[in-house]
Design a protein around this motif. Structure first.
Motif: not given
Length: 176
Positions: A83-84, A87-88, A92-93, A164, A168, A171-172
């Motif tokens: 997920g990290d 995110w990149e 971040g969406g 986003s 987010q 992903i969290k």
């Protein structure tokens, strides 16, 4: 400069305009290359440019996503690290998924097989994470597909809502 230098710019253009909307004029302006120089670097034209972008994304998947899922550790840690990295890639969406863009319009026939292959590799690798946790192979595959569906769907909603937050949130949730 080597043609690889232009791949990030091309990725941005194809994300923004799609395959059909990224005209040679727009590509020329964004890259600073005349049309003759574009064809020098990419003799196959826009098809070769997109193929180069997909090859770049395949290498990115192999370098940054799959190792997260193949490393030692528990599934939660692996999914969080994946997920990290996503995110990149998607800032971040804020950025859309190029794969979703390529599965519609004229690009679908041209790039479907390569996009499908990338999804299959990603899903298979995620499936192994769940199998290692003792989950049945079929259920592990379904769980991996559900994760991919959630991530891809959240990217679409993020674009539709101009926010986003859906991405987010998903992903969290990978780290819960």
């Amino acid at each position: 400069m080597a043609k690889e230098t232009y791949i990030p710019c091309l990725l941005e253009l194809f994300r923004k305009y799609g395959y059909d909307g990224a005209t040679l004029s727009k590509i020329s302006k964004a890259t600073g290359l005349g049309k003759a120089s574009l064809y020098h670097h990419f003799p196959g034209g826009k098809d070769e440019m997109m193929k180069s972008v997909l090859d770049f994304l395949e290498q990115w998947l192999e370098q940054y996503i799959l190792p997260c899922l193949r490393q030692q550790g528990d599934s939660l840690s692996k999914l969080k690290l994946m997920g990290d990295r996503l995110w990149e890639l998607y800032e971040g969406g804020e950025q859309p998924c190029l794969f979703a863009i390529l599965l519609s319009g004229t690009a679908r026939d041209l790039f479907h097989d390569q996009v499908k292959k990338l999804f299959l590799v990603w899903i298979e690798t995620m499936s192994q994470v769940f199998i290692e946790e003792g989950i049945d192979e079929l259920l592990a595959r379904e769980k991996a597909e559900d994760v991919a569906i959630s991530i891809q769907g959240s990217l679409i909603l993020s674009q539709a809502f101009n926010s986003s937050l859906p991405f987010q949130r998903i992903i969290k949730q990978l780290s819960i």
